[in-house]
Motif scaffolding. Structure first.
Motif, PDB file in Angstrom:
ATOM      1  N   ALA A  94       0.757  -1.255  -0.247  1.00  0.00           N
ATOM      2  CA  ALA A  94      -0.211  -0.203  -0.280  1.00  0.00           C
ATOM      3  C   ALA A  94       0.756   1.513   0.180  1.00  0.00           C
ATOM      4  CB  ALA A  94      -1.064   0.190   1.845  1.00  0.00           C
ATOM      5  N   SER A  95       0.331   2.401  -0.097  1.00  0.00           N
ATOM      6  CA  SER A  95       1.082   3.606  -0.609  1.00  0.00           C
ATOM      7  C   SER A  95       0.499   4.803   0.687  1.00  0.00           C
ATOM      8  CB  SER A  95       0.958   4.079  -1.611  1.00  0.00           C
ATOM      9  OG  SER A  95      -0.152   4.494  -2.021  1.00  0.00           O
ATOM     10  N   LEU A  96       1.204   5.246   1.310  1.00  0.00           N
ATOM     11  CA  LEU A  96       0.694   6.789   1.758  1.00  0.00           C
ATOM     12  C   LEU A  96       1.185   8.454   1.247  1.00  0.00           C
ATOM     13  CD1 LEU A  96       2.034   5.651   5.048  1.00  0.00           C
ATOM     14  CD2 LEU A  96       0.212   5.607   4.195  1.00  0.00           C
TER      15      LEU A  96
ATOM     16  N   TRP B 253      -1.850   3.445   0.497  1.00  0.00           N
ATOM     17  CA  TRP B 253      -2.334   5.082   0.714  1.00  0.00           C
ATOM     18  C   TRP B 253      -1.406   5.942   1.643  1.00  0.00           C
ATOM     19  CZ3 TRP B 253      -4.507  -0.215   4.916  1.00  0.00           C
ATOM     20  CH2 TRP B 253      -5.319  -0.644   4.934  1.00  0.00           C
ATOM     21  N   ASP B 254      -2.169   6.656   2.083  1.00  0.00           N
ATOM     22  CA  ASP B 254      -1.508   7.640   2.425  1.00  0.00           C
ATOM     23  C   ASP B 254      -1.606   8.138   4.658  1.00  0.00           C
ATOM     24  OD1 ASP B 254      -0.059   8.770   0.103  1.00  0.00           O
ATOM     25  OD2 ASP B 254      -1.951   9.241  -0.386  1.00  0.00           O
ATOM     26  N   GLY B 255      -2.843   7.745   4.567  1.00  0.00           N
ATOM     27  CA  GLY B 255      -3.947   7.895   5.922  1.00  0.00           C
ATOM     28  C   GLY B 255      -4.301   6.499   5.870  1.00  0.00           C
TER      29      GLY B 255
ATOM     30  N   ALA C 143      -4.909   8.295  11.122  1.00  0.00           N
ATOM     31  CA  ALA C 143      -3.659   8.789  11.354  1.00  0.00           C
ATOM     32  C   ALA C 143      -2.497   8.273  10.158  1.00  0.00           C
ATOM     33  CB  ALA C 143      -3.154   6.685  12.084  1.00  0.00           C
ATOM     34  N   ILE C 144      -1.222   8.128  10.368  1.00  0.00           N
ATOM     35  CA  ILE C 144      -0.722   8.761   9.034  1.00  0.00           C
ATOM     36  C   ILE C 144       0.242   7.476   9.039  1.00  0.00           C
ATOM     37  CG2 ILE C 144       0.904  10.545   7.907  1.00  0.00           C
ATOM     38  CD1 ILE C 144      -0.478  12.806   9.685  1.00  0.00           C
TER      39      ILE C 144
END
Length: 362
Positions: free
Chosen positions: A26-28, A96-98, A275-276
């Motif tokens: 995933a990514s942020l 995702w970022d958060g 959350a981050i």
């Protein structure tokens, strides 16, 4: 301590797999950074889907874009995404970022250094400061308060309903098809309450006693559910007569016309928050989003579609009084409910998952 040192002390991939939390990559992203490209002005956040999708689009994603030009894409994912977040951070591959996280899930990630601090050096913003301190941490800003409770069909159990967890376990005296969550969170507490443990004595959880209690009901559990939306459907179709579920998921069935009643006595409650992900290059953008989402008037908007309690007390100035009657933060419900010990779960989730999954297969 370096990240490599931290990983050596953290949860191993084998443990994550054993706990049923294995994730996909995933990514942020980061807030407050004003950059030029359209892609840089976009963040992706995980939410649980279902009623959250419509509620968060209306309350947060769309108005935030109109105000800041930062596009927020909500992505539905599993209810306990700790394994997914671990995989993203370990591989620096941010889908995702958060993320919206339960407080227990956040605690697990904090313990192993997988979340980014919410606040910059200047500390929390003015909107975040309005959220009570017991509903925010340095890594999680409370967005909504939820309760896990008993919901039952009045057409089948209305004459002899389960009014507490002991009743829920009484499958002979209070007949009806049962459903429980396929996860130790809440389920172990429910088993102990059913066995007569007083709320103030729940923690630390007595695993031996909890699983002996679960042995008594295991054969009568028709469905072990894995997602909150599943319980709404089970209640609406009448496939089950009573279930342990989140209050907002039960309320969906009520709002859709199903003859469903919620039991607030002995409900277990905690909060979810934003959350981050650790290391995301868009953390400042997420921080900006979190500060926006902490406004009372924005939180009030989600309550029309999602029956969870806002964390900013100012939200109740904007919530319809009839809708306030079904929210967990209503003062008439809180004294009947039991707070979940998230610090305990942050330390013991891996062991509890391992034991629970083994028990299910036995």
């Amino acid at each position: 301590m370096t990240r490599s040192q931290k990983k050596g002390q953290g949860i191993s991939r084998r443990q994550i797999l054993k706990a049923g939390l294995a994730g996909v990559t995933a990514s942020l992203a980061f807030p407050f950074v004003k950059t030029g490209s359209a892609d840089e002005r976009k963040i992706v956040v995980r939410d649980p889907g279902g009623p959250y999708t419509k509620a968060f689009e209306k309350a947060f994603y769309e108005p935030f874009y109109k105000e800041t030009g930062i596009k927020v894409i909500g992505v539905q994912a599993q209810h306990d995404p700790t394994g997914m977040i671990k995989a993203m951070v370990d591989n620096a591959n941010y889908t995702w970022d958060g993320s919206l996280l339960s407080k227990p899930a956040h605690q697990i990630l904090v313990n192993h250094n997988y979340l980014e601090p919410i606040h910059s050096k200047s500390g929390p913003g003015p909107n975040v400061r309005k959220i009570p301190e017991n509903m925010r941490t340095g890594y999680l800003i409370g967005n909504d308060v939820y309760a896990t409770l008993i919901a039952y069909r009045e057409d089948t159990m209305g004459k002899n309903p389960p009014l507490n967890w002991r009743d829920f376990w009484d499958v002979k005296g209070k007949k009806g098809a049962r459903a429980l969550r396929k996860h130790p969170f809440d389920t172990l507490e429910e088993a102990l309450l059913a066995d007569g443990v007083a709320p103030q004595n729940l923690y630390p959880l007595d695993f031996e006693r909890a699983f002996k209690s679960l042995d008594k009901i295991k054969a009568q559990v028709k469905v072990w559910w894995t997602g909150g939306a599943q319980t709404s459907q089970l209640l609406k179709t009448g496939e089950i007569d009573c279930v342990s579920t989140y209050n907002a998921r039960a309320q969906v069935a009520v709002d859709d016309g199903a003859p469903v009643k919620l039991v607030w006595d002995q409900a277990l409650y905690s909060y979810e928050g934003w959350a981050i992900l650790k290391g995301t290059p868009k953390a400042n953008l997420v921080r900006e989003f979190i500060e926006f989402a902490a406004q009372g008037k924005q939180q009030a908007l989600f309550t029309t579609d999602l029956a969870y309690g806002p964390t900013n007390p100012e939200a109740f100035k904007f919530v319809d009084k009839h809708r306030a009657e079904v929210l967990p933060t209503n003062p008439k419900y809180l004294p009947k409910m039991i707070p979940i010990n998230t610090e305990y779960w942050g330390k013991h989730e891996i062991a509890a998952n391992d034991r629970f999954n083994t028990w299910l297969l036995s």
